[in-house]
Scaffold this active site. Structure first.
Site, PDB file in Angstrom:
ATOM      1  N   LYS A  11      87.344   3.902  56.115  1.00 37.10           N
ATOM      2  CA  LYS A  11      85.886   3.979  55.946  1.00 37.10           C
ATOM      3  C   LYS A  11      85.097   3.555  57.192  1.00 37.10           C
ATOM      4  O   LYS A  11      83.968   3.995  57.383  1.00 37.10           O
ATOM      5  CB  LYS A  11      85.448   3.122  54.747  1.00 37.10           C
ATOM      6  CG  LYS A  11      85.899   3.675  53.403  1.00 37.10           C
ATOM      7  CD  LYS A  11      85.354   2.823  52.261  1.00 37.10           C
ATOM      8  CE  LYS A  11      85.857   3.313  50.927  1.00 37.10           C
ATOM      9  NZ  LYS A  11      85.317   2.562  49.799  1.00 37.10           N
ATOM     10  N   GLU A  23      71.020   6.622  56.348  1.00 41.29           N
ATOM     11  CA  GLU A  23      70.396   5.308  56.519  1.00 41.29           C
ATOM     12  C   GLU A  23      71.262   4.175  55.949  1.00 41.29           C
ATOM     13  O   GLU A  23      71.550   3.190  56.627  1.00 41.29           O
ATOM     14  CB  GLU A  23      69.016   5.291  55.839  1.00 41.29           C
ATOM     15  CG  GLU A  23      68.294   3.964  56.031  1.00 41.29           C
ATOM     16  CD  GLU A  23      67.029   3.815  55.167  1.00 41.29           C
ATOM     17  OE1 GLU A  23      66.815   4.638  54.262  1.00 41.29           O
ATOM     18  OE2 GLU A  23      66.292   2.848  55.407  1.00 41.29           O
ATOM     19  N   ASP A  47      79.446   4.997  47.582  1.00 41.82           N
ATOM     20  CA  ASP A  47      79.845   3.903  46.680  1.00 41.82           C
ATOM     21  C   ASP A  47      78.601   3.179  46.156  1.00 41.82           C
ATOM     22  O   ASP A  47      78.412   3.012  44.951  1.00 41.82           O
ATOM     23  CB  ASP A  47      80.718   2.871  47.411  1.00 41.82           C
ATOM     24  CG  ASP A  47      82.136   3.356  47.640  1.00 41.82           C
ATOM     25  OD1 ASP A  47      82.606   4.214  46.872  1.00 41.82           O
ATOM     26  OD2 ASP A  47      82.774   2.869  48.591  1.00 41.82           O
ATOM     27  N   GLY A  70      81.322 -11.819  45.600  1.00 43.77           N
ATOM     28  CA  GLY A  70      82.087 -11.020  46.550  1.00 43.77           C
ATOM     29  C   GLY A  70      81.213 -10.541  47.695  1.00 43.77           C
ATOM     30  O   GLY A  70      79.983 -10.454  47.564  1.00 43.77           O
ATOM     31  N   ALA A  71      81.883 -10.266  48.834  1.00 40.25           N
ATOM     32  CA  ALA A  71      81.136  -9.817  50.018  1.00 40.25           C
ATOM     33  C   ALA A  71      81.965  -8.808  50.812  1.00 40.25           C
ATOM     34  O   ALA A  71      81.794  -8.667  52.014  1.00 40.25           O
ATOM     35  CB  ALA A  71      80.779 -11.023  50.882  1.00 40.25           C
ATOM     36  N   GLY A  72      82.867  -8.094  50.126  1.00 37.02           N
ATOM     37  CA  GLY A  72      83.699  -7.090  50.782  1.00 37.02           C
ATOM     38  C   GLY A  72      82.961  -5.749  50.863  1.00 37.02           C
ATOM     39  O   GLY A  72      81.728  -5.687  50.763  1.00 37.02           O
ATOM     40  N   GLY A  73      83.729  -4.680  51.023  1.00 31.21           N
ATOM     41  CA  GLY A  73      83.142  -3.357  51.215  1.00 31.21           C
ATOM     42  C   GLY A  73      82.263  -2.910  50.058  1.00 31.21           C
ATOM     43  O   GLY A  73      81.150  -2.402  50.264  1.00 31.21           O
ATOM     44  N   ARG A  95      84.205 -16.378  48.579  1.00 27.81           N
ATOM     45  CA  ARG A  95      85.247 -17.361  48.888  1.00 27.81           C
ATOM     46  C   ARG A  95      85.328 -17.595  50.398  1.00 27.81           C
ATOM     47  O   ARG A  95      85.249 -18.710  50.860  1.00 27.81           O
ATOM     48  CB  ARG A  95      86.568 -16.815  48.340  1.00 27.81           C
ATOM     49  CG  ARG A  95      87.757 -17.678  48.491  1.00 27.81           C
ATOM     50  CD  ARG A  95      88.957 -16.978  47.888  1.00 27.81           C
ATOM     51  NE  ARG A  95      89.212 -15.666  48.473  1.00 27.81           N
ATOM     52  CZ  ARG A  95      90.229 -14.899  48.171  1.00 27.81           C
ATOM     53  NH1 ARG A  95      91.098 -15.271  47.252  1.00 27.81           N
ATOM     54  NH2 ARG A  95      90.401 -13.732  48.755  1.00 27.81           N
ATOM     55  N   GLY A 187      82.303  -0.544  35.837  1.00 27.21           N
ATOM     56  CA  GLY A 187      82.474   0.078  37.154  1.00 27.21           C
ATOM     57  C   GLY A 187      82.818   1.557  37.098  1.00 27.21           C
ATOM     58  O   GLY A 187      82.757   2.263  38.106  1.00 27.21           O
TER      59      GLY A 187
HETATM   60  N1  LIG Z   1      83.755   1.512  40.909  1.00 27.14           N
HETATM   61  C1  LIG Z   1      83.840   2.051  42.118  1.00 27.14           C
HETATM   62  O1  LIG Z   1      83.442   3.186  42.381  1.00 27.14           O
HETATM   63  C2  LIG Z   1      84.374   1.221  43.247  1.00 27.14           C
HETATM   64  C3  LIG Z   1      84.114   1.587  44.575  1.00 27.14           C
HETATM   65  C4  LIG Z   1      84.623   0.778  45.591  1.00 27.14           C
HETATM   66  C5  LIG Z   1      85.401  -0.333  45.270  1.00 27.14           C
HETATM   67  N2  LIG Z   1      85.641  -0.624  43.964  1.00 27.14           N
HETATM   68  C6  LIG Z   1      86.435  -1.789  43.588  1.00 27.14           C
HETATM   69  O2  LIG Z   1      85.796  -2.935  44.118  1.00 27.14           O
HETATM   70  C7  LIG Z   1      86.758  -3.955  44.312  1.00 27.14           C
HETATM   71  C8  LIG Z   1      86.513  -4.558  45.675  1.00 27.14           C
HETATM   72  O3  LIG Z   1      86.768  -3.576  46.658  1.00 27.14           O
HETATM   73  P1  LIG Z   1      86.377  -3.827  48.168  1.00 27.14           P
HETATM   74  O4  LIG Z   1      86.593  -2.558  48.886  1.00 27.14           O
HETATM   75  O5  LIG Z   1      85.062  -4.505  48.264  1.00 27.14           O
HETATM   76  O6  LIG Z   1      87.525  -4.874  48.593  1.00 27.14           O
HETATM   77  P2  LIG Z   1      87.486  -5.902  49.786  1.00 27.14           P
HETATM   78  O7  LIG Z   1      86.640  -5.401  50.908  1.00 27.14           O
HETATM   79  O8  LIG Z   1      88.896  -6.269  50.052  1.00 27.14           O
HETATM   80  O9  LIG Z   1      86.717  -7.201  49.168  1.00 27.14           O
HETATM   81  C9  LIG Z   1      87.286  -7.949  48.132  1.00 27.14           C
HETATM   82  C10 LIG Z   1      86.315  -9.056  47.713  1.00 27.14           C
HETATM   83  O10 LIG Z   1      86.885  -9.739  46.597  1.00 27.14           O
HETATM   84  C11 LIG Z   1      86.993 -11.129  46.908  1.00 27.14           C
HETATM   85  N3  LIG Z   1      88.170 -11.682  46.231  1.00 27.14           N
HETATM   86  C12 LIG Z   1      89.381 -11.090  46.076  1.00 27.14           C
HETATM   87  N4  LIG Z   1      90.213 -11.898  45.378  1.00 27.14           N
HETATM   88  C13 LIG Z   1      89.498 -13.032  45.087  1.00 27.14           C
HETATM   89  C14 LIG Z   1      89.802 -14.239  44.402  1.00 27.14           C
HETATM   90  N5  LIG Z   1      91.011 -14.454  43.861  1.00 27.14           N
HETATM   91  N6  LIG Z   1      88.822 -15.180  44.296  1.00 27.14           N
HETATM   92  C15 LIG Z   1      87.601 -14.975  44.836  1.00 27.14           C
HETATM   93  N7  LIG Z   1      87.253 -13.849  45.515  1.00 27.14           N
HETATM   94  C16 LIG Z   1      88.196 -12.885  45.641  1.00 27.14           C
HETATM   95  C17 LIG Z   1      87.099 -11.188  48.418  1.00 27.14           C
HETATM   96  O11 LIG Z   1      86.747 -12.464  48.877  1.00 27.14           O
HETATM   97  P3  LIG Z   1      87.184 -12.955  50.367  1.00 27.14           P
HETATM   98  O12 LIG Z   1      86.173 -12.372  51.310  1.00 27.14           O
HETATM   99  O13 LIG Z   1      87.104 -14.429  50.264  1.00 27.14           O
HETATM  100  O14 LIG Z   1      88.574 -12.450  50.604  1.00 27.14           O
HETATM  101  C18 LIG Z   1      86.067 -10.106  48.792  1.00 27.14           C
HETATM  102  O15 LIG Z   1      84.763 -10.608  48.673  1.00 27.14           O
HETATM  103  C19 LIG Z   1      88.137  -3.293  44.153  1.00 27.14           C
HETATM  104  O16 LIG Z   1      88.641  -3.628  42.887  1.00 27.14           O
HETATM  105  C20 LIG Z   1      87.820  -1.815  44.225  1.00 27.14           C
HETATM  106  O17 LIG Z   1      88.728  -1.043  43.469  1.00 27.14           O
HETATM  107  C21 LIG Z   1      85.145   0.112  42.941  1.00 27.14           C
END
Ligand SMILES: NC(=O)c1ccc[n+]([C@@H]2O[C@H](COP(=O)([O-])OP(=O)(O)OC[C@H]3O[C@@H](n4cnc5c(N)ncnc54)[C@H](OP(=O)(O)O)[C@@H]3O)[C@@H](O)[C@H]2O)c1
Length: 223
Positions: A11, A23, A47, A70-73, A95, A187
Site C-alpha cells: 500500500k 486527497e 479503506d 489503534g494507530a496502524g494502517g 500500544r 467491519g
Molecule cells: N474491514 C475492512 O475493510 C478492513 C480494512 C483494512 C484493515 N482491516 C483490519 O484492520 C485490522 C488492522 O489492520 P491494519 O492494516 O491497521 O494493521 P496494522 O497496521 O498492523 O495495525 C495494527 C494495530 O493494532 C494494534 N494491535 C495489534 N495487536 C494489539 C494488541 N495485542 N494490543 C494492543 N494493540 C494491538 C497495533 O498496535 P501497535 O502499533 O502497538 O503495534 C496497531 O495499532 C486488521 O484486522 C485488518 O484485517 C479491515
C-alpha cells in the site's frame, strides 16, 4: 484497463509507481486502489472511504468526538476520512507510542480536527465526552487475542461502537459494547463498501452493496 486494488504489504510501496494521489490517500500515505483517469494512474484509499460510508449510514461525522483504538494502517485511513468529514476531536489510543504519536500529529497538523495521544499501557476508560469508539486494532481477528484492555463499563448507552474486523463480523468488542446499550457497526460493511467505491471509481457503476455483502458472507462460510 481501469485500475487495480492492492493490499498489504504494497500500500505504501505502490505510491512511487503512480502519477498522483487523491486527497485522502495523500494524507493517509497509503493506497489500496489505483484508478486510471485519462491515462494517469491516481492512487486512492478506499479503506477509510468504505468505513465512512458505513458510519454515515448511522450518524453524521460532523462535530463528533471519537476514541480510536489503534494507530496502524486501518486507523490512519479511518481517522483521516472522519476528520475530512467533519469529526472534531480524537483520542488516539495505541500500544506503541511512535505510531500513536505519528497519527496524532497527522490529525493535528493536516486536518482541522484536534487529537490527543493516549499510550495504551493500562486499562483504558472511554472519556465522558466521547460519542464514538472504534476498534481499529487487529484484536478480535480469528486466531488473535480478542479482548481489548478497556473498561467496557465506560461505554455508555447511545454511543456508537464500530469495529474494523471482518472475520468474525461480530466480535467480542461489539458484543460487550452492545451489552452496554451502544449501537454497533461491524467491519464487514467497511470491506463491502471499499469494493463498491472501487468499482464506482473504475466503471462509474453503482453496484448493490447487499449483493457483495451476501457473496462475502457465503465465501466466509457465514451465510
Ligand atoms: N474491514 C475492512 O475493510 C478492513 C480494512 C483494512 C484493515 N482491516 C483490519 O484492520 C485490522 C488492522 O489492520 P491494519 O492494516 O491497521 O494493521 P496494522 O497496521 O498492523 O495495525 C495494527 C494495530 O493494532 C494494534 N494491535 C495489534 N495487536 C494489539 C494488541 N495485542 N494490543 C494492543 N494493540 C494491538 C497495533 O498496535 P501497535 O502499533 O502497538 O503495534 C496497531 O495499532 C486488521 O484486522 C485488518 O484485517 C479491515
Amino acid at each position: 484497463w481501469k485500475g487495480f486494488n492492492c493490499s498489504i504489504p504494497h500500500k505504501v510501496e505502490v505510491i512511487k509507481y503512480l502519477d498522483g494521489l487523491g486527497e485522502s490517500a495523500s494524507l493517509i500515505g497509503a493506497v489500496n486502489c489505483a484508478v486510471n483517469r485519462g491515462g494517469k494512474l491516481i492512487g486512492e484509499n478506499t479503506d477509510g472511504k468504505g468505513f465512512l460510508k458505513s458510519f454515515l449510514e448511522i450518524t453524521p461525522a460532523t462535530g463528533k468526538t471519537i476514541v480510536l483504538l489503534g494507530a496502524g494502517g486501518a486507523a490512519r485511513a479511518i481517522a483521516v476520512e472522519l476528520a475530512l468529514a467533519g469529526a472534531t476531536k480524537f483520542y488516539v489510543v495505541n500500544r506503541s507510542r511512535a505510531r500513536g504519536e505519528e497519527l496524532t500529529a497527522l490529525l493535528n497538523e493536516k486536518t482541522s480536527a484536534s487529537a490527543t495521544f493516549v499510550e495504551w499501557n493500562k486499562t483504558y476508560s472511554i472519556p465522558q465526552d466521547a460519542e464514538v469508539v472504534i476498534n481499529s486494532t487487529s484484536m478480535g481477528m480469528v486466531n488473535t487475542e480478542g479482548k481489548q484492555d478497556i473498561d467496557f463499563d465506560s461505554i455508555r448507552s447511545g454511543m456508537l461502537a464500530a469495529d474494523v474486523i471482518v472475520n468474525p463480523p461480530q466480535t467480542y468488542f461489539l458484543d460487550e459494547a452492545g451489552k452496554r446499550g451502544a449501537t454497533t457497526l461491524q467491519g464487514l460493511g467497511m470491506v463491502v463498501n471499499q469494493a463498491v467505491i472501487g468499482i464506482k471509481f473504475w466503471t462509474g457503476v453503482d453496484v448493490d452493496a447487499k449483493d457483495l455483502n451476501d457473496e462475502l458472507l457465503r465465501v466466509l462460510g457465514l451465510a
